[in-house]
Design a protein around this motif. Sequence first.
Motif, PDB file in Angstrom:
ATOM      1  N   GLU A  94     -75.897   4.733  39.235  1.00 50.74           N
ATOM      2  CA  GLU A  94     -76.631   3.696  38.507  1.00 50.74           C
ATOM      3  C   GLU A  94     -77.727   4.334  37.649  1.00 50.74           C
ATOM      4  O   GLU A  94     -77.889   3.985  36.468  1.00 50.74           O
ATOM      5  CB  GLU A  94     -77.240   2.690  39.482  1.00 50.74           C
ATOM      6  N   ALA A  95     -78.462   5.290  38.212  1.00 47.90           N
ATOM      7  CA  ALA A  95     -79.528   5.965  37.466  1.00 47.90           C
ATOM      8  C   ALA A  95     -78.967   6.726  36.263  1.00 47.90           C
ATOM      9  O   ALA A  95     -79.647   6.854  35.242  1.00 47.90           O
ATOM     10  CB  ALA A  95     -80.294   6.921  38.385  1.00 47.90           C
ATOM     11  N   SER A  96     -77.728   7.190  36.372  1.00 41.54           N
ATOM     12  CA  SER A  96     -77.076   7.886  35.259  1.00 41.54           C
ATOM     13  C   SER A  96     -76.496   6.926  34.229  1.00 41.54           C
ATOM     14  O   SER A  96     -76.005   7.358  33.187  1.00 41.54           O
ATOM     15  CB  SER A  96     -75.951   8.785  35.785  1.00 41.54           C
ATOM     16  N   GLY A  97     -76.521   5.633  34.543  1.00 40.56           N
ATOM     17  CA  GLY A  97     -76.042   4.628  33.596  1.00 40.56           C
ATOM     18  C   GLY A  97     -74.560   4.329  33.655  1.00 40.56           C
ATOM     19  O   GLY A  97     -74.025   3.672  32.758  1.00 40.56           O
ATOM     20  N   PHE A  98     -73.876   4.769  34.722  1.00 43.64           N
ATOM     21  CA  PHE A  98     -72.433   4.570  34.821  1.00 43.64           C
ATOM     22  C   PHE A  98     -72.033   3.274  35.521  1.00 43.64           C
ATOM     23  O   PHE A  98     -70.947   2.759  35.287  1.00 43.64           O
ATOM     24  CB  PHE A  98     -71.770   5.752  35.538  1.00 43.64           C
ATOM     25  N   VAL A  99     -72.886   2.771  36.419  1.00 45.99           N
ATOM     26  CA  VAL A  99     -72.567   1.546  37.165  1.00 45.99           C
ATOM     27  C   VAL A  99     -73.803   0.659  37.273  1.00 45.99           C
ATOM     28  O   VAL A  99     -74.930   1.124  37.064  1.00 45.99           O
ATOM     29  CB  VAL A  99     -72.034   1.841  38.596  1.00 45.99           C
ATOM     30  N   THR A 100     -73.548  -0.587  37.619  1.00 49.09           N
ATOM     31  CA  THR A 100     -74.631  -1.502  37.990  1.00 49.09           C
ATOM     32  C   THR A 100     -74.408  -1.914  39.437  1.00 49.09           C
ATOM     33  O   THR A 100     -73.276  -2.012  39.901  1.00 49.09           O
ATOM     34  CB  THR A 100     -74.664  -2.756  37.099  1.00 49.09           C
ATOM     35  N   ARG A 101     -75.502  -2.129  40.121  1.00 52.98           N
ATOM     36  CA  ARG A 101     -75.472  -2.630  41.502  1.00 52.98           C
ATOM     37  C   ARG A 101     -76.235  -3.952  41.508  1.00 52.98           C
ATOM     38  O   ARG A 101     -77.401  -3.987  41.144  1.00 52.98           O
ATOM     39  CB  ARG A 101     -76.148  -1.651  42.471  1.00 52.98           C
ATOM     40  N   THR A 102     -75.567  -5.011  41.926  1.00 52.51           N
ATOM     41  CA  THR A 102     -76.228  -6.317  41.971  1.00 52.51           C
ATOM     42  C   THR A 102     -75.872  -7.026  43.270  1.00 52.51           C
ATOM     43  O   THR A 102     -74.761  -6.886  43.778  1.00 52.51           O
ATOM     44  CB  THR A 102     -75.813  -7.210  40.784  1.00 52.51           C
ATOM     45  N   ARG A 103     -76.847  -7.781  43.784  1.00 51.09           N
ATOM     46  CA  ARG A 103     -76.592  -8.588  44.972  1.00 51.09           C
ATOM     47  C   ARG A 103     -75.624  -9.704  44.609  1.00 51.09           C
ATOM     48  O   ARG A 103     -75.746 -10.338  43.560  1.00 51.09           O
ATOM     49  CB  ARG A 103     -77.894  -9.211  45.485  1.00 51.09           C
ATOM     50  N   SER A 104     -74.678  -9.951  45.477  1.00 51.90           N
ATOM     51  CA  SER A 104     -73.706 -11.009  45.243  1.00 51.90           C
ATOM     52  C   SER A 104     -74.399 -12.368  45.283  1.00 51.90           C
ATOM     53  O   SER A 104     -75.285 -12.603  46.109  1.00 51.90           O
ATOM     54  CB  SER A 104     -72.618 -10.951  46.327  1.00 51.90           C
ATOM     55  N   THR A 105     -73.979 -13.258  44.405  1.00 53.50           N
ATOM     56  CA  THR A 105     -74.510 -14.622  44.431  1.00 53.50           C
ATOM     57  C   THR A 105     -73.851 -15.427  45.554  1.00 53.50           C
ATOM     58  O   THR A 105     -74.389 -16.434  45.979  1.00 53.50           O
ATOM     59  CB  THR A 105     -74.264 -15.325  43.081  1.00 53.50           C
ATOM     60  N   ARG A 106     -72.706 -14.966  46.048  1.00 55.04           N
ATOM     61  CA  ARG A 106     -72.005 -15.635  47.147  1.00 55.04           C
ATOM     62  C   ARG A 106     -72.617 -15.302  48.501  1.00 55.04           C
ATOM     63  O   ARG A 106     -72.638 -16.122  49.397  1.00 55.04           O
ATOM     64  CB  ARG A 106     -70.519 -15.237  47.153  1.00 55.04           C
ATOM     65  N   ASP A 107     -73.087 -14.037  48.630  1.00 50.23           N
ATOM     66  CA  ASP A 107     -73.637 -13.571  49.903  1.00 50.23           C
ATOM     67  C   ASP A 107     -74.611 -12.443  49.593  1.00 50.23           C
ATOM     68  O   ASP A 107     -74.191 -11.363  49.170  1.00 50.23           O
ATOM     69  CB  ASP A 107     -72.507 -13.079  50.809  1.00 50.23           C
ATOM     70  N   GLU A 108     -75.901 -12.690  49.779  1.00 43.36           N
ATOM     71  CA  GLU A 108     -76.902 -11.705  49.363  1.00 43.36           C
ATOM     72  C   GLU A 108     -76.846 -10.402  50.157  1.00 43.36           C
ATOM     73  O   GLU A 108     -77.445  -9.412  49.763  1.00 43.36           O
ATOM     74  CB  GLU A 108     -78.312 -12.293  49.411  1.00 43.36           C
ATOM     75  N   ARG A 109     -76.110 -10.366  51.258  1.00 46.11           N
ATOM     76  CA  ARG A 109     -75.934  -9.119  52.010  1.00 46.11           C
ATOM     77  C   ARG A 109     -74.949  -8.185  51.321  1.00 46.11           C
ATOM     78  O   ARG A 109     -74.876  -6.997  51.622  1.00 46.11           O
ATOM     79  CB  ARG A 109     -75.430  -9.411  53.426  1.00 46.11           C
ATOM     80  N   VAL A 110     -74.157  -8.719  50.389  1.00 45.29           N
ATOM     81  CA  VAL A 110     -73.117  -7.960  49.701  1.00 45.29           C
ATOM     82  C   VAL A 110     -73.650  -7.443  48.368  1.00 45.29           C
ATOM     83  O   VAL A 110     -74.292  -8.175  47.626  1.00 45.29           O
ATOM     84  CB  VAL A 110     -71.875  -8.854  49.466  1.00 45.29           C
ATOM     85  N   VAL A 111     -73.372  -6.169  48.089  1.00 46.82           N
ATOM     86  CA  VAL A 111     -73.763  -5.568  46.815  1.00 46.82           C
ATOM     87  C   VAL A 111     -72.491  -5.315  45.997  1.00 46.82           C
ATOM     88  O   VAL A 111     -71.572  -4.646  46.456  1.00 46.82           O
ATOM     89  CB  VAL A 111     -74.547  -4.251  47.024  1.00 46.82           C
ATOM     90  N   ASP A 112     -72.475  -5.877  44.790  1.00 43.54           N
ATOM     91  CA  ASP A 112     -71.349  -5.695  43.880  1.00 43.54           C
ATOM     92  C   ASP A 112     -71.614  -4.490  42.978  1.00 43.54           C
ATOM     93  O   ASP A 112     -72.730  -4.310  42.483  1.00 43.54           O
ATOM     94  CB  ASP A 112     -71.157  -6.937  43.005  1.00 43.54           C
ATOM     95  N   ILE A 113     -70.570  -3.704  42.759  1.00 42.50           N
ATOM     96  CA  ILE A 113     -70.654  -2.519  41.907  1.00 42.50           C
ATOM     97  C   ILE A 113     -69.717  -2.736  40.724  1.00 42.50           C
ATOM     98  O   ILE A 113     -68.531  -3.021  40.904  1.00 42.50           O
ATOM     99  CB  ILE A 113     -70.224  -1.239  42.660  1.00 42.50           C
ATOM    100  N   ALA A 114     -70.266  -2.595  39.525  1.00 41.80           N
ATOM    101  CA  ALA A 114     -69.470  -2.753  38.306  1.00 41.80           C
ATOM    102  C   ALA A 114     -69.753  -1.591  37.363  1.00 41.80           C
ATOM    103  O   ALA A 114     -70.829  -0.989  37.403  1.00 41.80           O
ATOM    104  CB  ALA A 114     -69.805  -4.078  37.625  1.00 41.80           C
ATOM    105  N   LEU A 115     -68.791  -1.308  36.521  1.00 39.00           N
ATOM    106  CA  LEU A 115     -68.951  -0.273  35.516  1.00 39.00           C
ATOM    107  C   LEU A 115     -69.795  -0.780  34.353  1.00 39.00           C
ATOM    108  O   LEU A 115     -69.712  -1.949  33.981  1.00 39.00           O
ATOM    109  CB  LEU A 115     -67.587   0.162  34.968  1.00 39.00           C
ATOM    110  N   THR A 116     -70.554   0.105  33.769  1.00 41.25           N
ATOM    111  CA  THR A 116     -71.229  -0.169  32.505  1.00 41.25           C
ATOM    112  C   THR A 116     -70.274   0.292  31.391  1.00 41.25           C
ATOM    113  O   THR A 116     -69.237   0.922  31.663  1.00 41.25           O
ATOM    114  CB  THR A 116     -72.539   0.622  32.390  1.00 41.25           C
ATOM    115  N   ASP A 117     -70.631   0.027  30.160  1.00 42.46           N
ATOM    116  CA  ASP A 117     -69.832   0.544  29.043  1.00 42.46           C
ATOM    117  C   ASP A 117     -69.768   2.064  29.096  1.00 42.46           C
ATOM    118  O   ASP A 117     -68.717   2.669  28.839  1.00 42.46           O
ATOM    119  CB  ASP A 117     -70.415   0.079  27.706  1.00 42.46           C
TER     120      ASP A 117
END
Length: 147
Positions: free
Chosen positions: A77-100
């Motif tokens: 994430e610090a390198s700008g390759f992914v984002t980490r966000t808390r799930s809106t369905r369950d705040e205990r879950v962290v979703d990982i997605a690619l950035t551009d």
Amino acid sequence: MIDKHLHLDEQLCFAVYSTAHAFNRLYKPRLDALGITYPQYLVMMVLWQDEPQTVGSLGERLLLDSSTLTPLLKRLEASGFVTRTRSTRDERVVDIALTDQGRALATAARSVPAEIREATGKTDDELELLRRSILRVRDALQASNIA
């Protein structure tokens, strides 16, 4: 005289271990050029194939626990390759997605598997047979009740 089964060169585990080190030496300069480590490369390959993922699903896929994955994901994430966000369905879950930038890294990494394959001197068919055999050994070890 010591039983030949106790000789280092007779140990499958040493063959796997030393081969892993040889792979790491081949991957390192290629991945350094991309700005990622081998464990980060594994995460990125999962995400390039199917995103987003949860930390849990990444851990299951890579056979890693969240305490190992979390610092690795923070660095990605610090390198700008992914984002980490808390799930809106369950705040205990962290979703990982690619950035551009993370998606673009796939293009830059495209040549790495072929370069590694070529370095083995084996055909694709030979490597596939070997990969399947190694996975069967891994699965048998994981299922083993010997502790």
